[in-house]
Design a protein around this motif. Structure first.
Motif, mmCIF file in Angstrom:
data_model
loop_
_atom_site.group_PDB
_atom_site.id
_atom_site.type_symbol
_atom_site.label_atom_id
_atom_site.label_comp_id
_atom_site.label_asym_id
_atom_site.label_seq_id
_atom_site.Cartn_x
_atom_site.Cartn_y
_atom_site.Cartn_z
ATOM 1 N N ASP A 332 11.881 -4.198 -7.482
ATOM 2 C CA ASP A 332 10.851 -3.324 -8.045
ATOM 3 C C ASP A 332 9.442 -3.796 -7.710
ATOM 4 O OD1 ASP A 332 12.652 -1.548 -9.350
ATOM 5 O OD2 ASP A 332 12.968 -3.063 -10.896
ATOM 6 N N GLY A 333 9.337 -5.006 -7.169
ATOM 7 C CA GLY A 333 8.033 -5.495 -6.742
ATOM 8 C C GLY A 333 7.480 -6.580 -7.637
ATOM 9 N N HIS A 339 -3.050 -6.896 -2.716
ATOM 10 C CA HIS A 339 -2.436 -5.587 -2.467
ATOM 11 C C HIS A 339 -1.743 -5.141 -3.755
ATOM 12 C CE1 HIS A 339 -1.043 -2.270 -0.148
ATOM 13 N NE2 HIS A 339 0.227 -2.656 -0.097
ATOM 14 N N GLN A 340 -2.566 -4.745 -4.735
ATOM 15 C CA GLN A 340 -2.064 -4.476 -6.079
ATOM 16 C C GLN A 340 -1.411 -3.104 -6.233
ATOM 17 O OE1 GLN A 340 -5.047 -5.284 -9.161
ATOM 18 N NE2 GLN A 340 -6.189 -6.500 -7.679
ATOM 19 N N GLU A 341 -1.784 -2.163 -5.379
ATOM 20 C CA GLU A 341 -1.398 -0.772 -5.597
ATOM 21 C C GLU A 341 0.103 -0.540 -5.777
ATOM 22 O OE1 GLU A 341 -3.493 -1.884 -3.396
ATOM 23 O OE2 GLU A 341 -5.235 -0.561 -3.088
ATOM 24 N N PRO A 342 0.973 -1.110 -4.938
ATOM 25 C CA PRO A 342 2.403 -0.795 -5.087
ATOM 26 C C PRO A 342 2.961 -1.139 -6.468
ATOM 27 C CG PRO A 342 2.000 -1.796 -2.949
ATOM 28 C CD PRO A 342 0.727 -1.928 -3.733
ATOM 29 N N LEU A 343 2.653 -2.325 -6.978
ATOM 30 C CA LEU A 343 3.192 -2.695 -8.286
ATOM 31 C C LEU A 343 2.548 -1.868 -9.391
ATOM 32 C CD1 LEU A 343 5.082 -4.460 -9.941
ATOM 33 C CD2 LEU A 343 3.222 -6.123 -10.166
ATOM 34 N N LYS A 345 1.395 1.131 -9.231
ATOM 35 C CA LYS A 345 1.975 2.474 -9.170
ATOM 36 C C LYS A 345 3.376 2.478 -9.764
ATOM 37 C CE LYS A 345 2.793 6.140 -5.759
ATOM 38 N NZ LYS A 345 2.645 6.517 -4.331
ATOM 39 N N HIS A 346 4.133 1.425 -9.479
ATOM 40 C CA HIS A 346 5.478 1.318 -10.036
ATOM 41 C C HIS A 346 5.427 1.195 -11.557
ATOM 42 C CE1 HIS A 346 9.552 -0.056 -10.819
ATOM 43 N NE2 HIS A 346 9.056 -1.117 -11.414
ATOM 44 N N GLY A 350 6.502 4.925 -11.335
ATOM 45 C CA GLY A 350 7.638 4.379 -10.607
ATOM 46 C C GLY A 350 8.815 5.321 -10.481
ATOM 47 N N ASP A 445 5.685 10.017 -5.408
ATOM 48 C CA ASP A 445 5.406 9.810 -3.982
ATOM 49 C C ASP A 445 4.105 10.480 -3.571
ATOM 50 O OD1 ASP A 445 7.691 8.343 -3.693
ATOM 51 O OD2 ASP A 445 8.874 9.947 -2.773
ATOM 52 N N ASP A 448 -1.581 8.944 -4.998
ATOM 53 C CA ASP A 448 -2.314 7.896 -4.289
ATOM 54 C C ASP A 448 -3.088 7.056 -5.293
ATOM 55 O OD1 ASP A 448 -1.516 8.534 -1.708
ATOM 56 O OD2 ASP A 448 -3.123 9.979 -1.425
#
Length: 670
Positions: A332-333, A339-343, A345-346, A350, A445, A448
Motif C-alpha cells: 500500500d506504500g 515524493h509524498q503524493e502516492p501515499l 492519495k492512498h 485509495g 485514478d 491528481d
C-alpha cells in the motif's frame, strides 16, 4: 465541513517522567484528570445568533461583487431587495420562531446534520478528510504494530477521560500565559455554573462547544435510502482492526470497562498479524462498499444483512466498534518525503479495500508506521477531531507504553478477544463489491494531487513584517487563480462557530473586492504598476477585510449559514424557494471552485481533502515555522492542479517581493 479553522492553545496536565502501567491506576486509565469537569461550560455557552436579514443581504452582495460584471451586480441587487422585502422576511420570521422553540440547540445544527446525511455521494473525497500525523523520530516507537498499540491506548485514555468528565474543557485562550493557568481554573471553579462562560470571558478565555465529542468513538454512519443515520455504541469494549481487507474485532477494554494492559493489547494486535499472515488477502473486501454512492450501499447492505449471521456481525462488531484501526501492508506504500503524493492519495481515498469509511474515526497506519486519521464528517467538525489528534500525538510522544523491546502477552487462539469476522458472502455481494471497487478506482485514478512547500513565507517572516499568515495565503490563492485562469471564482474558507452552543461552521469568502483590486494592480505591466508602498497598503487592506470577515464568521455573523437555513425552512415547510437562490450570483458564489482548509497543529504532517466541485481545487494548507505548504487536489481533465500550484509559487514570489521592497523603502525613508 471539516474545513473548520480553530487557532487555540490547549492546556495539558503534566505527567510524571515514569508512568505506571498498573492497569487500574489513574495514570494509565485517564489521559487527563481535569480540575474543571469536561462539560463545565456547556450549559452557559451563548446560543448561536441568527443574523439580521438586512445584514445578511448586504454581506451577500459584498461577497458576490468581485465575481460579477456591473450589469450582473445591478440585477443581483434587485433580486436581493425583492428577497429582503418579500419571501426573505417571512422565512426569517419562521426561522426565528423555530429557533425560539428549540433553545437547547442552534438553528443550524439539525439542518446541517440533514445536509450531510441526505447527500448521496460517496464519502471518500467528497466528505471524509485526511490528517497525517508527524512520525515518531524514535525507531523503537515507529514500528507499525508498536505505534498502533500506543495510539490505541492513548485513544482509549482520551475516551475514558471524556466519559468520566475528566478531559480538560475546550477553551480558546487569547493569551495562554495569562489565562491557561491554575489561577484561572480556581476562579472558574467558584463561578456559578450558569455564568461560567461569561466569567471566563473576563480572562479573555473563550470556552468552546463540546457536544460533538461524545460521537468521536463508538459511532457509525449507516446507509439508508434517501438519508443515512448515525448509530452509537458508547459502551463497546472493542475496536475494528482491518488488515488486507480482512476484519477482526479486538477487545481493548476489559469486562469492567478498564483499558487492557499494554502487553495484552500489543499481543492481540500481533495475533491479528499472525492470523492474517496465514491466509490470502480478502477475496471480497467488504470495506469497499463503504466507498459507494450511498443509496447503492444502502441497497447492498440491506441485502447483506438479510443473512442473520451477517447482520449480527456487522451490527455488533463493525458498527459498534469504538473506532477502526487499518493496518496497511507494504504494497500500500510508505512515506517518502521527496515524493509524498502516492501515499497521501492512498490514505485519502485509495483502493478502499482496507477501509471502513462509515466509522466516525479510522486510524490508518502504514507499514512504516506513518499514521493518519480519516474521519466520517456528518457527526462533527474539525474542532473535536483536531483536539483528539493533538492529544493523541502528545501522549504517544511523552512516554509511549510499548516499544519494539516490549514483551507481549500472547493471544494466539484467544478467539474471545481476537475475533476474525467471517461473513457469509453470496454472489450478489461478491458482484456488488467488484462493482464498487471498479467505480471507486475510476474516481481515485482520476484524482491528481500536487504539493508545494514554500520556504520564504513562514511564521517568523509573517511576524517580522506584521502580516496575518492566513490572510496572506488566502490572498496568494486568489492571485494564483487570477494569473493562471484569468478570473475570480467562488472561494470557500470555513470558520468554526464552536464558541456557541451546538455551533458548527460558517463560511468565509476570501475573494473580496480588496483582493481583486490588489491582484489587478499587481498584474499591471511594470510601467503602470503602483509602487511597492501602495501595493503593500493594498495587502494591509486585504488583511483588514479578511480579519473582519473572520471575526464576523466566528461570532455567527456570516451570511452563508443564514441563507442556507432560510432555504431549508422553505423546503421543510413546503413553501416556494425564493428566486434569489436561482440567480446566477448565488450559483456562482456557491460553486466553490477554490475550497480551502487549514488546521494549525504541531502534530500535523499534512492534511488533505477532495475538491468539492468537479472542476474545483481542494486546498489543504498550513504555515509552519519554516515554510508555507499547500496540497492541492483536482480531478483530471476538470481542473489543472499543476498549473495552479505553479502559479501559487509565482504568487508567493510576487507577494514576498512586494513586502520586502516596501519594507526596504520604508527603512530608507526613515
Amino acid at each position: 465541513m471539516f474545513r473548520a479553522k480553530v487557532n487555540r492553545s490547549l492546556s495539558f496536565l503534566s505527567t510524571n517522567s515514569s508512568r505506571t502501567t498498573t492497569t487500574h491506576g489513574q495514570h494509565y486509565q485517564y489521559l487527563q484528570c481535569s480540575k474543571l469537569p469536561t462539560l463545565y461550560f456547556q450549559r452557559s455557552l451563548p446560543r448561536l445568533p441568527i443574523p439580521r436579514l438586512d445584514q445578511t443581504c448586504q454581506r451577500f452582495l459584498a461577497a458576490v461583487e468581485p465575481l460579477l460584471t456591473p450589469e450582473e451586480q445591478a440585477g443581483t441587487r434587485r433580486a436581493v431587495e425583492e428577497f429582503r422585502q418579500g419571501a426573505g422576511m417571512e422565512l426569517h420570521a419562521r426561522l426565528q420562531a423555530s429557533d425560539a422553540a428549540n433553545k437547547h440547540t442552534s438553528y443550524i445544527s439539525q439542518p446541517w446534520f440533514d445536509m450531510y446525511l441526505a447527500d448521496r455521494v460517496p464519502l471518500p473525497l467528497n466528505y471524509n478528510p485526511l490528517l497525517v500525523m508527524k512520525s515518531d523520530p524514535r525507531p523503537e516507537y515507529q514500528q507499525q504494530v508498536v505505534r498502533a498499540t500506543n495510539l490505541i491506548i492513548s485513544s482509549l485514555r482520551f475516551w475514558r477521560s471524556l466519559q468520566a468528565d475528566l478531559l480538560e474543557p475546550e477553551v480558546y485562550h487569547m493569551d495562554a500565559r495569562k489565562s491557561d493557568t491554575a489561577g484561572y481554573r480556581r476562579w472558574m471553579k467558584v463561578a456559578p455554573k450558569a455564568l461560567a462562560t461569561y466569567a471566563s470571558y473576563a480572562f479573555k478565555a473563550f470556552p468552546l462547544d463540546m457536544s460533538q465529542y461524545s460521537r468521536l468513538f463508538g459511532t457509525a454512519r449507516i446507509p439508508r435510502l434517501g438519508r443515512d443515520e448515525l448509530v452509537q455504541a458508547p459502551d463497546s469494549k472493542h475496536v475494528l482492526v482491518m488488515r488486507r481487507g480482512h476484519m477482526y474485532a479486538v477487545n481493548v477494554l476489559d469486562s469492567s470497562g478498564y483499558i487492557e494492559s499494554p502487553s495484552v493489547i500489543l499481543g492481540r494486535l500481533r495475533a491479528v498479524l499472525r492470523l492474517d499472515s496465514e491466509r490470502e488477502a480478502a477475496a471480497v473486501p467488504l470495506g469497499v462498499l463503504t466507498a459507494s454512492q450511498r443509496d447503492e450501499w444502502a441497497k447492498n447492505r440491506a441485502h447483506f444483512v438479510s443473512n442473520p449471521r451477517n447482520a449480527d456481525l456487522l451490527q455488533s462488531e463493525v458498527d459498534a466498534a469504538l473506532f477502526c484501526v487499518c493496518l496497511d501492508s507494504e504494497e500500500d506504500g510508505v512515506y517518502d518525503d521527496s515524493h509524498q503524493e502516492p501515499l497521501l492519495k492512498h490514505l485519502l481515498a485509495g483502493k478502499a479495500q482496507n477501509r471502513w469509511f462509515d466509522k466516525s474515526i479510522s486510524l490508518l497506519i502504514s507499514a512504516d508506521g506513518t499514521t493518519a486519521v480519516n474521519f466520517e464528517h456528518s457527526w462533527g467538525d474539525g474542532v473535536a477531531v483536531l483536539r483528539y489528534f493533538n492529544e493523541l500525538y502528545r501522549d504517544t510522544q511523552r512516554q509511549p507504553f510499548v516499544s519494539t523491546e516490549s514483551v507481549h502477552t500472547p493471544a494466539e487462539g484467544d478467539l474471545a478477544n481476537v475475533r476474525p469476522l467471517d461473513f457469509e458472502i453470496d454472489e450478489a455481494t461478491r458482484s456488488a463489491v467488484a462493482e464498487a471497487y471498479a467505480k471507486n478506482a475510476a474516481i481515485v485514478d482520476g484524482l491528481d494531487m500536487h504539493l508545494l512547500r514554500y520556504p520564504h513565507l513562514n511564521k517568523p517572516a509573517c511576524k517580522q513584517y506584521g502580516l496575518s499568515p492566513d490572510s496572506i495565503i488566502q490572498l496568494s490563492f486568489q492571485l494564483a487563480h487570477r494569473q493562471a485562469f484569468a478570473g475570480y471564482v467562488g472561494s470557500y474558507e470555513s470558520c468554526s462557530t464552536s464558541a456557541f452552543r451546538h455551533g458548527r461552521t460558517e463560511t468565509m469568502r476570501p475573494c473580496t473586492t480588496a483582493t481583486r483590486s490588489f491582484c489587478e494592480a499587481l498584474l499591471q505591466p511594470a510601467r503602470s504598476r503602483p509602487p511597492a508602498g501602495e501595493l503593500r497598503a493594498m495587502i494591509d487592506q486585504c488583511s483588514r477585510v479578511h480579519g473582519q470577515l473572520t471575526k464576523e464568521a466566528a461570532m455567527g455573523q456570516g451570511f452563508d449559514r443564514h441563507l442556507f437555513a432560510l432555504r431549508n425552512t422553505a423546503q421543510r415547510e413546503g413553501l416556494p424557494v425564493p428566486a434569489l437562490y436561482e440567480t446566477e450570483a448565488y450559483r456562482r458564489l456557491n460553486n466553490n471552485i477554490i475550497s480551502t482548509s487549514t488546521l494549525g497543529s504541531d502534530a500535523l504532517l499534512a492534511g488533505s481533502f477532495g475538491p468539492v466541485v468537479r472542476n474545483g481545487f481542494g486546498i489543504g494548507y498550513s504555515i509552519q515555522n519554516d515554510f508555507a505548504g499547500a496540497i492541492v487536489t483536482t480531478y483530471r481533465n476538470q481542473a489543472d492542479g499543476k498549473v495552479f500550484i505553479d502559479s501559487l509559487e509565482s504568487a508567493f514570489d510576487k507577494i514576498c517581493a512586494v513586502i520586502k521592497e516596501s519594507d526596504s523603502g520604508s527603512k530608507e525613508r526613515k
